[in-house]
Design an enzyme around this catalytic site. Structure first.
Site, mmCIF file in Angstrom:
data_model
loop_
_atom_site.group_PDB
_atom_site.id
_atom_site.type_symbol
_atom_site.label_atom_id
_atom_site.label_comp_id
_atom_site.label_asym_id
_atom_site.label_seq_id
_atom_site.Cartn_x
_atom_site.Cartn_y
_atom_site.Cartn_z
ATOM 1 N N HIS A 129 1.316 5.253 6.417
ATOM 2 C CA HIS A 129 1.107 5.876 5.100
ATOM 3 C C HIS A 129 1.429 7.367 5.184
ATOM 4 O O HIS A 129 1.798 7.864 6.249
ATOM 5 C CB HIS A 129 -0.337 5.640 4.646
ATOM 6 C CG HIS A 129 -0.646 4.183 4.508
ATOM 7 N ND1 HIS A 129 -1.272 3.463 5.491
ATOM 8 C CD2 HIS A 129 -0.373 3.318 3.520
ATOM 9 C CE1 HIS A 129 -1.369 2.192 5.117
ATOM 10 N NE2 HIS A 129 -0.834 2.080 3.915
ATOM 11 N N SER A 131 0.814 -1.213 0.000
ATOM 12 C CA SER A 131 0.000 0.000 0.000
ATOM 13 C C SER A 131 0.851 1.269 0.000
ATOM 14 O O SER A 131 0.365 2.336 -0.354
ATOM 15 C CB SER A 131 -0.939 0.007 1.212
ATOM 16 O OG SER A 131 -0.188 -0.064 2.400
ATOM 17 N N ASP A 181 -2.664 6.578 12.011
ATOM 18 C CA ASP A 181 -1.910 5.922 10.943
ATOM 19 C C ASP A 181 -0.571 6.639 10.792
ATOM 20 O O ASP A 181 -0.506 7.761 10.270
ATOM 21 C CB ASP A 181 -2.714 5.978 9.629
ATOM 22 C CG ASP A 181 -1.956 5.374 8.432
ATOM 23 O OD1 ASP A 181 -0.774 4.994 8.600
ATOM 24 O OD2 ASP A 181 -2.550 5.294 7.339
#
Ligand SMILES: *[C@@H]1O[C@H](CO)[C@@H](O)[C@H](O)[C@H]1NC(C)=O
Ligand SMILES: *[C@@H]1O[C@H](CO)[C@@H](O)[C@H](O)[C@H]1NC(C)=O
Ligand SMILES: *[C@@H]1O[C@H](CO)[C@@H](O)[C@H](O)[C@H]1NC(C)=O
Ligand SMILES: *[C@@H]1O[C@H](CO)[C@@H](O)[C@H](O)[C@H]1NC(C)=O
Ligand SMILES: *[C@@H]1O[C@H](CO)[C@@H](O)[C@H](O)[C@H]1NC(C)=O
Length: 473
Positions: A444, A208, A441
């Protein structure tokens, strides 16, 4: 994994996939951009090129053609010795001395104050051989960061659309990576990116974080296209495949999800096998691309509930192996496939180094400034990095290592943190934002943001025929 055979493929004009709440603004931004912003990006790019000490303006197309010719003339390509000028600066010894800003107290830290784009001694270097991964983060208003506005990129995913999710600060969007002693290199904008993509197919394969990088490039290109109705997004959720196309440029940018590079398969008894000597069949679909950017890393370090496999397999048999041995085995499988299937006169191969997380000691929550004293505990196992570098060096195919780990390590401010979405796809609500331990998070990256710089470095090395295998040591 892999149980669901149904695929939902959507193909639509890229402009027609906005998040519902944004559509009006997106349309407004679209027409505004057509009228103003894109022209600005273009002219700013030309001005910058012209301003940077009387350089010829960038001519990416010609540079690419040169590269293609150079590659075609190269018979059995052997790794070339690195011929870069030494770029270490005496003042930069380990203390991250190159920061343009003083470190400020956290919490009360304002967004970075605009600093005038300074000329540096290196700015006059012409097409210099230099290490683009050695440099500093600067706020440089003239460079035009961010390269696009989140509202201008309707397909930007909720996971990384930090502003849309309520992130109040925006300083993290404005830093430019300035390599030391590299002149005007890496001063690329959307217009140059589009020219570099003309008549090309660029493919990202990995986890990702490579999807994060794909999204970034798709947004950079989309925001620069003059007629946005002539773009398409294909989003095949079930097979984890994405494609952005700019028709007027015959440019396509694709993403294939493959977090281990080798094959992960669910067996008839529902156990998950990681097959160290097999590659996913979809890898064949990347053949013939002009550029392929690979990555793997994060998923090998997952433990407990996050671990994606139940057992390892080799020669069709279950094997017990230490994580590092398995990782090495998988990379050898990948490297051999590249050497046997990729035609280096046609395809440039990149491997992106590990993208740092900021989870434990250096936590991304509430951070609004990059780390300026340069003391971060590297998070990813050094042994795995060594394994990647050793495997790349042993390959016959020239592979360019996108060495972004260190320049990203200091960008503790650039993660979504609590400005991301839940599993249900909704931005975190106030209560959830107050539970960063559960929800933040720190893996990312917000877009626009850091991956835009990774792409600028990628595009910059596309126009450099000499940047093939240039690992140090
Ligand atoms: C990656 O870049 C960093 C920073 O310039 C440098 O210290 C390191 O040696 C580079 N690694 C490789 C393998 O080139
Ligand atoms: C379009 O791009 C592809 C590469 O993706 C290339 O093979 C093809 O020749 C290009 N088409 C034209 C008309 O230039
Ligand atoms: C994070 O920032 C918010 C808003 O500025 C503040 O209320 C909160 O106390 C901060 N939390 C920590 C742990 O610093
Ligand atoms: C680096 O700066 C941070 C605050 O910005 C501070 O908490 C940390 O202790 C500093 N580390 C060193 C080694 O100076
Ligand atoms: C936030 O979401 C949680 C989980 O869905 C819910 O229990 C809570 O009531 C919500 N809080 C607010 C302030 O909306």
């Amino acid at each position: 994994m892999g149980g669901d055979q149904s695929t939902t493929t959507t193909t639509q004009p890229a402009a027609a996939v906005p998040a519902p709440a944004r559509s009006r603004r997106a349309v407004l931004a679209t027409s505004l951009c057509a009228a103003l912003a894109c022209a600005f990006v273009l002219s700013a790019g030309l001005l910058l090129a012209a301003a940077a000490g009387g350089h010829r303006p960038l001519q990416p197309r010609a540079a690419w053609d040169r590269l293609s010719r150079a590659q075609q003339h190269k018979a059995a390509p052997a790794p070339e010795p690195a011929t870069r000028a030494s770029s270490s600066s005496p003042a930069a010894g380990g203390d991250g001395g190159g920061w343009s800003q003083e470190d400020e107290d956290e919490g009360a830290a304002p967004a970075p104050a605009p600093a005038a784009a300074e000329e540096e001694p290196g700015e006059e270097v012409e097409d210099g051989e230099c290490d683009v991964y050695d440099g500093e983060w600067v706020v440089d208003e003239a460079a035009g960061y961010p390269l696009y506005d989140a509202a201008e990129c309707p397909f930007l995913s909720g996971q990384v659309a930090c502003r849309r999710n309520g992130r109040p600060d925006s300083g993290y969007e404005r830093w430019r990576w300035r390599p030391r002693g590299c002149g005007a290199r890496t001063r690329l904008g959307g217009a140059e990116a589009l020219e570099l993509c003309r008549d090309k197919r660029l493919v990202f394969v990995g986890d990702s974080l490579n999807r994060n990088m794909w999204e970034s490039l798709a947004c950079i290109l989309y925001a620069a296209v003059p007629d946005r109705s002539r773009t398409r997004i294909i989003d095949d959720d079930a097979s984890q495949y994405r494609i952005f196309r700019a028709m007027d440029y015959n440019c396509s940018v694709e993403f294939f999800w493959s977090p281990f590079l080798v094959k992960l398969e669910t067996e008839p008894d529902q156990t998950r096998a990681l097959k160290l000597d097999q590659l996913p069949t979809m890898l064949r679909r990347t053949m013939g691309a002009n550029v392929i950017v690979f990555n793997t890393g994060h998923w090998w370090t997952h433990t407990g509930k996050l671990k994606a496999w139940d057992h390892l397999e080799r020669d069709g048999k279950m094997v017990e192996m230490a994580g590092e041995a398995a990782f090495n085995r998988a990379l050898r499988t990948w490297a051999r496939w590249i050497d046997q299937n990729i035609d280096p006169s046609r395809t440039r191969v990149f491997f992106r180094s590990v993208s740092p997380e900021h989870k434990s000691a250096d936590w991304c929550y509430n951070q609004t400034q990059p780390i300026s004293n340069g003391t971060i505990a590297p998070w990813f196992p050094k042994d795995l990095v060594t394994i990647v570098e050793r495997n790349i060096k042993s390959m016959r195919t020239p592979v360019t290592y996108l060495n972004i780990t260190q320049l990203s390590e200091v960008r503790i401010d650039a993660h979504p943190s609590v400005y991301t979405i839940t599993r249900e796809g909704k931005p975190l609500n106030t209560t959830q934002r107050q539970q960063p331990l559960t929800y933040a998070d720190c893996s990312h990256w917000c877009l626009p943001g850091l991956p835009d710089t990774w792409n600028v470095l990628l595009l910059d090395s596309l126009i450099r025929p000499t940047s093939n295998v240039d690992l140090q040591g």
